[in-house]
Design a protein around this motif. Structure first.
Motif, PDB file in Angstrom:
ATOM      1  N   LYS A 239       0.804  -1.216   0.000  1.00 35.58           N
ATOM      2  CA  LYS A 239       0.000   0.000   0.000  1.00 35.58           C
ATOM      3  C   LYS A 239       0.843   1.276   0.000  1.00 35.58           C
ATOM      4  CE  LYS A 239      -3.715  -2.539   0.457  1.00 35.58           C
ATOM      5  NZ  LYS A 239      -4.641  -2.732  -0.678  1.00 35.58           N
ATOM      6  N   THR A 240       2.104   1.164   0.421  1.00 42.36           N
ATOM      7  CA  THR A 240       2.958   2.338   0.605  1.00 42.36           C
ATOM      8  C   THR A 240       4.327   2.075  -0.002  1.00 42.36           C
ATOM      9  OG1 THR A 240       1.823   2.839   2.693  1.00 42.36           O
ATOM     10  CG2 THR A 240       3.942   3.908   2.333  1.00 42.36           C
ATOM     11  N   VAL A 241       4.910   3.085  -0.613  1.00 34.01           N
ATOM     12  CA  VAL A 241       6.274   2.997  -1.139  1.00 34.01           C
ATOM     13  C   VAL A 241       7.090   4.151  -0.576  1.00 34.01           C
ATOM     14  CG1 VAL A 241       5.583   1.824  -3.265  1.00 34.01           C
ATOM     15  CG2 VAL A 241       5.710   4.322  -3.222  1.00 34.01           C
ATOM     16  N   GLU A 242       8.402   3.967  -0.593  1.00 40.91           N
ATOM     17  CA  GLU A 242       9.305   5.023  -0.142  1.00 40.91           C
ATOM     18  C   GLU A 242      10.074   5.592  -1.327  1.00 40.91           C
ATOM     19  OE1 GLU A 242      12.985   5.402   3.018  1.00 40.91           O
ATOM     20  OE2 GLU A 242      13.259   4.317   1.131  1.00 40.91           O
ATOM     21  N   VAL A 243      10.216   6.915  -1.356  1.00 38.85           N
ATOM     22  CA  VAL A 243      11.122   7.567  -2.290  1.00 38.85           C
ATOM     23  C   VAL A 243      12.228   8.248  -1.499  1.00 38.85           C
ATOM     24  CG1 VAL A 243       9.378   7.909  -4.080  1.00 38.85           C
ATOM     25  CG2 VAL A 243       9.767   9.713  -2.378  1.00 38.85           C
ATOM     26  N   SER A 244      13.347   8.471  -2.156  1.00 35.23           N
ATOM     27  CA  SER A 244      14.499   9.092  -1.511  1.00 35.23           C
ATOM     28  C   SER A 244      14.234  10.559  -1.220  1.00 35.23           C
ATOM     29  CB  SER A 244      15.728   8.976  -2.417  1.00 35.23           C
ATOM     30  OG  SER A 244      15.957   7.639  -2.793  1.00 35.23           O
ATOM     31  N   SER A 245      14.970  11.090  -0.260  1.00 33.03           N
ATOM     32  CA  SER A 245      14.866  12.519   0.039  1.00 33.03           C
ATOM     33  C   SER A 245      15.386  13.362  -1.123  1.00 33.03           C
ATOM     34  CB  SER A 245      15.640  12.847   1.318  1.00 33.03           C
ATOM     35  OG  SER A 245      16.990  12.432   1.209  1.00 33.03           O
ATOM     36  N   THR A 246      16.170  12.735  -2.011  1.00 35.00           N
ATOM     37  CA  THR A 246      16.700  13.444  -3.186  1.00 35.00           C
ATOM     38  C   THR A 246      15.907  13.143  -4.455  1.00 35.00           C
ATOM     39  OG1 THR A 246      18.269  11.630  -3.537  1.00 35.00           O
ATOM     40  CG2 THR A 246      19.044  13.521  -2.244  1.00 35.00           C
ATOM     41  N   PHE A 247      14.720  12.564  -4.297  1.00 37.67           N
ATOM     42  CA  PHE A 247      13.903  12.146  -5.435  1.00 37.67           C
ATOM     43  C   PHE A 247      13.601  13.313  -6.378  1.00 37.67           C
ATOM     44  CE2 PHE A 247       9.325  11.273  -6.817  1.00 37.67           C
ATOM     45  CZ  PHE A 247       9.713  10.574  -7.962  1.00 37.67           C
TER      46      PHE A 247
ATOM     47  N   SER B 217       8.416  10.943 -15.212  1.00 37.35           N
ATOM     48  CA  SER B 217       7.120  10.415 -15.619  1.00 37.35           C
ATOM     49  C   SER B 217       6.973   8.926 -15.339  1.00 37.35           C
ATOM     50  CB  SER B 217       6.870  10.701 -17.104  1.00 37.35           C
ATOM     51  OG  SER B 217       7.901  10.136 -17.907  1.00 37.35           O
ATOM     52  N   PHE B 218       8.061   8.153 -15.510  1.00 34.76           N
ATOM     53  CA  PHE B 218       7.959   6.713 -15.320  1.00 34.76           C
ATOM     54  C   PHE B 218       7.703   6.364 -13.857  1.00 34.76           C
ATOM     55  CE2 PHE B 218      10.004   2.534 -14.500  1.00 34.76           C
ATOM     56  CZ  PHE B 218       9.140   1.754 -15.243  1.00 34.76           C
ATOM     57  N   VAL B 219       8.521   6.895 -12.949  1.00 33.75           N
ATOM     58  CA  VAL B 219       8.336   6.602 -11.527  1.00 33.75           C
ATOM     59  C   VAL B 219       7.008   7.168 -11.041  1.00 33.75           C
ATOM     60  CG1 VAL B 219       9.250   6.955  -9.195  1.00 33.75           C
ATOM     61  CG2 VAL B 219      10.814   6.451 -11.083  1.00 33.75           C
ATOM     62  N   ASP B 220       6.676   8.376 -11.463  1.00 30.18           N
ATOM     63  CA  ASP B 220       5.407   8.976 -11.052  1.00 30.18           C
ATOM     64  C   ASP B 220       4.221   8.104 -11.456  1.00 30.18           C
ATOM     65  OD1 ASP B 220       6.656  11.111  -9.891  1.00 30.18           O
ATOM     66  OD2 ASP B 220       6.354  12.473 -11.574  1.00 30.18           O
ATOM     67  N   GLU B 221       4.289   7.508 -12.635  1.00 29.59           N
ATOM     68  CA  GLU B 221       3.208   6.627 -13.098  1.00 29.59           C
ATOM     69  C   GLU B 221       3.153   5.357 -12.260  1.00 29.59           C
ATOM     70  OE1 GLU B 221      -0.039   5.292 -15.247  1.00 29.59           O
ATOM     71  OE2 GLU B 221       0.881   7.288 -15.226  1.00 29.59           O
ATOM     72  N   CYS B 222       4.340   4.829 -11.911  1.00 27.68           N
ATOM     73  CA  CYS B 222       4.398   3.589 -11.125  1.00 27.68           C
ATOM     74  C   CYS B 222       3.812   3.753  -9.728  1.00 27.68           C
ATOM     75  CB  CYS B 222       5.848   3.116 -11.005  1.00 27.68           C
ATOM     76  SG  CYS B 222       6.560   2.427 -12.512  1.00 27.68           S
ATOM     77  N   ILE B 223       3.966   4.933  -9.147  1.00 29.38           N
ATOM     78  CA  ILE B 223       3.618   5.100  -7.734  1.00 29.38           C
ATOM     79  C   ILE B 223       2.283   5.805  -7.500  1.00 29.38           C
ATOM     80  CG2 ILE B 223       6.054   5.158  -7.121  1.00 29.38           C
ATOM     81  CD1 ILE B 223       5.808   8.154  -6.648  1.00 29.38           C
ATOM     82  N   LYS B 224       1.588   6.156  -8.562  1.00 29.30           N
ATOM     83  CA  LYS B 224       0.427   7.030  -8.381  1.00 29.30           C
ATOM     84  C   LYS B 224      -0.703   6.398  -7.575  1.00 29.30           C
ATOM     85  CE  LYS B 224      -1.778   6.102 -12.885  1.00 29.30           C
ATOM     86  NZ  LYS B 224      -2.185   6.734 -14.170  1.00 29.30           N
ATOM     87  N   LYS B 225      -0.739   5.071  -7.488  1.00 33.29           N
ATOM     88  CA  LYS B 225      -1.827   4.442  -6.719  1.00 33.29           C
ATOM     89  C   LYS B 225      -1.415   4.074  -5.292  1.00 33.29           C
ATOM     90  CE  LYS B 225      -1.189  -0.401  -8.151  1.00 33.29           C
ATOM     91  NZ  LYS B 225      -1.868  -1.575  -8.745  1.00 33.29           N
ATOM     92  N   TYR B 226      -0.193   4.486  -4.892  1.00 33.29           N
ATOM     93  CA  TYR B 226       0.308   4.142  -3.567  1.00 33.29           C
ATOM     94  C   TYR B 226       0.461   5.373  -2.680  1.00 33.29           C
ATOM     95  CZ  TYR B 226       1.547  -0.158  -6.007  1.00 33.29           C
ATOM     96  OH  TYR B 226       1.508  -1.300  -6.760  1.00 33.29           O
ATOM     97  N   LYS B 227       0.445   5.144  -1.366  1.00 34.10           N
ATOM     98  CA  LYS B 227       0.883   6.165  -0.433  1.00 34.10           C
ATOM     99  C   LYS B 227       2.402   6.273  -0.538  1.00 34.10           C
ATOM    100  CE  LYS B 227      -2.841   5.002   2.767  1.00 34.10           C
ATOM    101  NZ  LYS B 227      -3.173   4.396   4.073  1.00 34.10           N
ATOM    102  N   VAL B 228       2.943   7.449  -0.280  1.00 36.46           N
ATOM    103  CA  VAL B 228       4.383   7.671  -0.443  1.00 36.46           C
ATOM    104  C   VAL B 228       4.957   8.286   0.831  1.00 36.46           C
ATOM    105  CG1 VAL B 228       6.169   8.855  -1.770  1.00 36.46           C
ATOM    106  CG2 VAL B 228       4.122   7.993  -2.934  1.00 36.46           C
ATOM    107  N   ILE B 229       6.051   7.692   1.319  1.00 35.06           N
ATOM    108  CA  ILE B 229       6.809   8.295   2.406  1.00 35.06           C
ATOM    109  C   ILE B 229       8.192   8.664   1.882  1.00 35.06           C
ATOM    110  CG2 ILE B 229       5.560   7.132   4.261  1.00 35.06           C
ATOM    111  CD1 ILE B 229       7.869   5.127   4.465  1.00 35.06           C
ATOM    112  N   THR B 230       8.799   9.656   2.514  1.00 34.44           N
ATOM    113  CA  THR B 230      10.129  10.130   2.117  1.00 34.44           C
ATOM    114  C   THR B 230      11.024  10.144   3.348  1.00 34.44           C
ATOM    115  OG1 THR B 230       9.132  11.563   0.436  1.00 34.44           O
ATOM    116  CG2 THR B 230      11.424  11.987   1.017  1.00 34.44           C
ATOM    117  N   SER B 231      12.021   9.283   3.358  1.00 36.89           N
ATOM    118  CA  SER B 231      12.929   9.220   4.495  1.00 36.89           C
ATOM    119  C   SER B 231      14.368   9.377   4.031  1.00 36.89           C
ATOM    120  CB  SER B 231      12.737   7.907   5.264  1.00 36.89           C
ATOM    121  OG  SER B 231      11.484   7.899   5.937  1.00 36.89           O
ATOM    122  N   SER B 232      15.284   9.442   4.987  1.00 38.29           N
ATOM    123  CA  SER B 232      16.662   9.842   4.675  1.00 38.29           C
ATOM    124  C   SER B 232      17.553   8.702   4.208  1.00 38.29           C
ATOM    125  CB  SER B 232      17.295  10.478   5.915  1.00 38.29           C
ATOM    126  OG  SER B 232      17.488   9.500   6.940  1.00 38.29           O
ATOM    127  N   ASP B 233      17.279   7.464   4.678  1.00 38.96           N
ATOM    128  CA  ASP B 233      18.233   6.359   4.497  1.00 38.96           C
ATOM    129  C   ASP B 233      19.585   6.771   5.087  1.00 38.96           C
ATOM    130  OD1 ASP B 233      19.379   3.969   3.772  1.00 38.96           O
ATOM    131  OD2 ASP B 233      19.502   4.410   1.635  1.00 38.96           O
TER     132      ASP B 233
END
Length: 231
Positions: free
Chosen positions: A175-183, A187-203
């Motif tokens: 239900k949720t994916v993580e993107v990098s703080s430097t994301f 268009s490709f990634v945005d299309e892949c994640i549009k149906k998910y919740k998104v969190i942004t953390s530092s790693d």
């Protein structure tokens, strides 16, 4: 209410992290930066989770027990748990599944296990940068009911579900994916994640990389975070 978070932090147990990523240093840096909630997500082990959990309780920061699993496809998946005991059991299972390749600390770095006073009590023997024996699908099945599995840094060109599989599988409890703080949006990634919740953390592998008070979740209660990631 808005709660500021960093849910992807590595301690000195992860060989690629600085040795000064000790339990106390991590928690105190989170306090300095004004974070409300953090998670410790070391590679393929949960041996420093208890120390950070105890310190967070003492300092008044919400702690989410976690681990970053490397699947057999070399995809990194963040696993967050409702209960710390489930996290510790899961961590043992992941660690035991690793090949018996010993860590060479002169090449990969130390794998330090610490107590709440930052004393080194042991070192993880197996190389934690190895892949577990579990697939992406298996990790999600194993996490069902005990927490949330979240594909890590999906925008990166290595160790991400998109870079390694080429797509995000249709998994019922994803239900949720993580993107990098430097994301940087594309268009490709945005299309892949549009149906998910998104969190942004530092790693974060270095103290200074722990998130500032920037990323937040708007929830009624901090205890809802893992549940929110599951639904």
């Amino acid at each position: 209410m808005k709660f500021y978070y960093d849910l992807h932090i590595h301690s000195s147990l992860s060989p690629c992290a600085d040795d000064d990523m000790t339990p106390n240093n991590i928690v105190n840096m989170a306090l300095i930066k004004g974070l409300d909630v953090i998670s410790l997500t070391d590679h393929n082990s949960t041996k420093n989770v208890e120390a950070v959990h105890e310190l967070c309780q003492h300092k008044g920061i919400k702690f989410i027990p976690g681990i970053e699993v490397q699947t057999k496809e070399e995809v990194h998946v963040l696993c967050y748990f409702f209960d710390i005991l489930d996290c510790l059991k899961f961590g043992e299972m992941i660690y035991n599944s690793l090949d018996c390749v010993k860590n060479n600390k002169y090449i990969f770095g130390n794998q330090l296990i610490m107590d709440k006073d930052d004393n080194i009590v042991d070192e993880a023997e197996k190389l934690l940068l190895s892949s577990s024996s579990f697939s992406v699908d298996e990790i999600f099945r194993m996490m069902d009911g005990i927490g949330a599995a979240v594909p890590a840094h999906i925008d990166r060109t290595s160790y991400s579900i998109i870079s390694n599989l080429g797509f995000i599988p249709n998994i019922s409890n994803l239900k949720t994916v993580e993107v990098s703080s430097t994301f940087i949006h594309n268009s490709f990634v945005d299309e892949c994640i549009k149906k998910y919740k998104v969190i942004t953390s530092s790693d974060a592998h270095h103290l200074g990389h722990i998130n500032e008070r920037i990323n937040c979740l708007d929830l009624d209660d901090l205890d809802m975070i893992v549940d929110w990631m599951c639904k």
